[in-house]
Design an enzyme around this catalytic site. Structure first.
Site, mmCIF file in Angstrom:
data_model
loop_
_atom_site.group_PDB
_atom_site.id
_atom_site.type_symbol
_atom_site.label_atom_id
_atom_site.label_comp_id
_atom_site.label_asym_id
_atom_site.label_seq_id
_atom_site.Cartn_x
_atom_site.Cartn_y
_atom_site.Cartn_z
ATOM 1 N N ILE A 76 4.235 -10.870 7.044
ATOM 2 C CA ILE A 76 3.279 -11.367 8.048
ATOM 3 C C ILE A 76 2.048 -10.498 7.928
ATOM 4 C CG2 ILE A 76 2.691 -11.614 10.483
ATOM 5 C CD1 ILE A 76 5.409 -12.462 11.144
ATOM 6 N N ASP A 77 1.000 -11.089 7.407
ATOM 7 C CA ASP A 77 -0.281 -10.397 7.345
ATOM 8 C C ASP A 77 -1.010 -10.742 8.643
ATOM 9 O OD1 ASP A 77 -2.580 -9.115 6.455
ATOM 10 O OD2 ASP A 77 -3.360 -10.969 5.575
ATOM 11 N N GLU A 111 5.513 -5.089 2.317
ATOM 12 C CA GLU A 111 5.057 -4.184 3.383
ATOM 13 C C GLU A 111 6.202 -3.501 4.132
ATOM 14 O OE1 GLU A 111 2.476 -5.790 6.425
ATOM 15 O OE2 GLU A 111 2.247 -3.800 7.285
ATOM 16 N N ASP A 170 3.123 -9.593 1.705
ATOM 17 C CA ASP A 170 2.967 -9.261 3.116
ATOM 18 C C ASP A 170 3.682 -10.363 3.891
ATOM 19 O OD1 ASP A 170 2.333 -8.425 5.609
ATOM 20 O OD2 ASP A 170 0.262 -7.905 5.128
ATOM 21 N N ASP A 203 8.525 -10.530 10.993
ATOM 22 C CA ASP A 203 8.102 -9.795 9.783
ATOM 23 C C ASP A 203 9.319 -9.513 8.909
ATOM 24 O OD1 ASP A 203 5.105 -8.234 10.357
ATOM 25 O OD2 ASP A 203 6.190 -8.973 12.099
ATOM 26 N N ASP A 238 -2.327 -6.701 1.255
ATOM 27 C CA ASP A 238 -3.326 -7.257 2.175
ATOM 28 C C ASP A 238 -4.437 -8.005 1.435
ATOM 29 O OD1 ASP A 238 -2.217 -6.462 4.591
ATOM 30 O OD2 ASP A 238 -3.220 -4.513 4.585
ATOM 31 N N THR A 272 -0.122 -9.069 11.736
ATOM 32 C CA THR A 272 0.939 -9.087 12.772
ATOM 33 C C THR A 272 0.320 -9.047 14.178
ATOM 34 O OG1 THR A 272 2.432 -7.993 11.236
ATOM 35 C CG2 THR A 272 3.060 -7.924 13.538
HETATM 36 P P1 AMP Z 1 -7.118 -8.137 9.365
HETATM 37 O O1 AMP Z 1 -6.347 -9.144 10.118
HETATM 38 O O2 AMP Z 1 -7.945 -8.682 8.267
HETATM 39 O O3 AMP Z 1 -7.876 -7.216 10.253
HETATM 40 O O4 AMP Z 1 -6.096 -7.259 8.546
HETATM 41 C C1 AMP Z 1 -4.827 -6.898 8.959
HETATM 42 C C2 AMP Z 1 -4.447 -5.712 8.112
HETATM 43 O O5 AMP Z 1 -5.301 -4.620 8.409
HETATM 44 C C3 AMP Z 1 -3.066 -5.184 8.355
HETATM 45 O O6 AMP Z 1 -2.160 -5.762 7.454
HETATM 46 C C4 AMP Z 1 -3.198 -3.688 8.091
HETATM 47 O O7 AMP Z 1 -2.596 -3.325 6.868
HETATM 48 C C5 AMP Z 1 -4.683 -3.458 7.959
HETATM 49 N N1 AMP Z 1 -5.189 -2.322 8.746
HETATM 50 C C6 AMP Z 1 -4.567 -1.623 9.716
HETATM 51 N N2 AMP Z 1 -5.361 -0.626 10.162
HETATM 52 C C7 AMP Z 1 -6.499 -0.678 9.449
HETATM 53 C C8 AMP Z 1 -7.703 0.101 9.428
HETATM 54 N N3 AMP Z 1 -7.882 1.123 10.248
HETATM 55 N N4 AMP Z 1 -8.667 -0.258 8.548
HETATM 56 C C9 AMP Z 1 -8.513 -1.304 7.733
HETATM 57 N N5 AMP Z 1 -7.393 -2.082 7.709
HETATM 58 C C10 AMP Z 1 -6.391 -1.770 8.548
HETATM 59 MG MG MG Z 2 2.102 -7.231 7.554
#
Ligand code: AMP
Ligand code: MG
Length: 322
Positions: free
Chosen positions: A122-123, A67, A120, A44, A267, A125
């Site tokens: 690493i989106d 981020e 981001d 990251d 994100d 992670t």
């Molecule tokens: P995904 O892989 O689509 O679930 O998204 C990953 C992203 O979800 C990360 O970059 C975080 O910023 C975000 N994230 C972390 N916790 C939460 C949460 N409680 N609700 C929604 N998004 C979140």
């Molecule tokens: Mg990230």
């Protein structure tokens, strides 16, 4: 094919993806815990350092909202972490030192501006650590509207119906100019579009069940008459899947008890323009456009709907009735 400014950003994202894959293959990626208890890795930090350096060189006055920050790496007891990041970044920029790497990472801590980049590094992670999907997501925003989105998905199959085939996909979308998809390291690219004609609708959701309300998603699917179980992917790779017609929609519904939680701009910015320029539609759960003019959070938006466009109104209606 791309103007020189876009090329700088694309090259930086490709180099960052190379670092992320190298770190993952070396299995040298212990996860550290951030103050919000979410994980962060050497990759990251390294990815953010590479992209911020490239953007700063080319666009020295541009704001960057990314981020990560380097506070953890500045602490003397974490010098080994700063060194580990530096060693990885040196594979791309041999002149990197722990101090320059820290400075490059902190270029991503700008305040909002009329023109800014959001990153981001690493989106997803959690997906990266698990060995699943992740993305490097970079977008350029002008006057609150995304103008350019670059989404690198190093682990995504190049052909959706060949899940064990070649992996690594790059999506590039420019406002008014469509969305193109290519293998991660370049050519050939081709224009992609959402699928309006699928007989059986298909949705896509996060792997992490805490990131969206699964119960509400199930209810939505039932209202739309969907019988297929949803596809699951970490990261903004989900937007890529909608853009290339692999799925018809992706919704992000705050869980009960976290209705005040707001999404991070990094994100969603790159993914949103990828879907829009592929002919789809992206709004919040109330049908409002995403407003990237306010700050690091989408405070004026509640949840996300990204769809093929054709089904968007039906989703809005169904959610309003829930
Ligand atoms: P995904 O892989 O689509 O679930 O998204 C990953 C992203 O979800 C990360 O970059 C975080 O910023 C975000 N994230 C972390 N916790 C939460 C949460 N409680 N609700 C929604 N998004 C979140
Ligand atoms: Mg990230």
């Amino acid at each position: 094919m791309y103007d020189p400014d876009t090329k700088v950003a694309v090259t930086a994202v490709q180099q960052a993806a190379q670092l992320c894959e190298a770190v993952r293959q070396q299995q040298q990626s212990p996860a550290y815990e951030k103050s919000d208890a979410s994980p962060v890795t050497v990759a990251d930090f390294g990815s953010q350092a590479i992209i911020c350096r490239a953007l700063s060189d080319r666009f020295p006055t541009d704001a960057i909202i990314a981020e990560e920050d380097a506070a953890m790496l500045r602490q003397p007891q974490n010098h080994d972490r700063a060194l580990a990041v530096t060693q990885q970044v040196q594979q791309i920029f041999p002149e990197a030192t722990p101090q320059t790497v820290i400075d490059w990472i902190d270029r991503g801590s700008s305040a909002i501006a009329p023109r800014y980049w959001t990153l981001d590094p690493i989106d997803g992670t959690k997906g990266y650590i698990r060995g699943d999907q992740y993305a490097i997501a970079l977008a350029l925003i002008e006057e609150g509207r995304v103008q350019l989105g670059i989404l690198a998905c190093p682990a995504l199959p190049q052909t959706p119906d060949q899940p064990h085939g070649k992996k690594g996909v790059l999506f590039i979308a420019k406002r008014g100019q469509g969305c193109r998809m290519s293998p991660l390291q370049g050519n050939p690219s081709h224009r992609i579009s959402v699928n309006f004609t699928r007989r059986d609708l298909c949705s896509i959701e996060s792997v992490e069940s805490a990131h969206s309300d699964r119960q509400a998603q199930l209810q939505l699917a039932q209202t739309l008459g969907i019988t297929h179980p949803p596809l699951q992917l970490d990261s903004q790779a989900k937007y890529g899947a909608v853009a290339r017609g692999e799925a018809d929609y992706y919704v992000r519904i705050p869980l009960p008890g976290s209705s005040l939680r707001r999404e991070n701009i990094w994100d969603h910015a790159a993914g949103a323009i990828v879907v829009e320029e592929a002919g789809g539609c992206v709004t919040d759960l109330d049908g409002k456009s995403l407003d990237f003019s306010v700050g690091a959070k989408l405070i004026r938006n509640n949840g996300i709907i990204a769809s093929n466009g054709a089904i968007h109104q039906r989703i809005l209606t169904a959610i309003a009735q829930c």
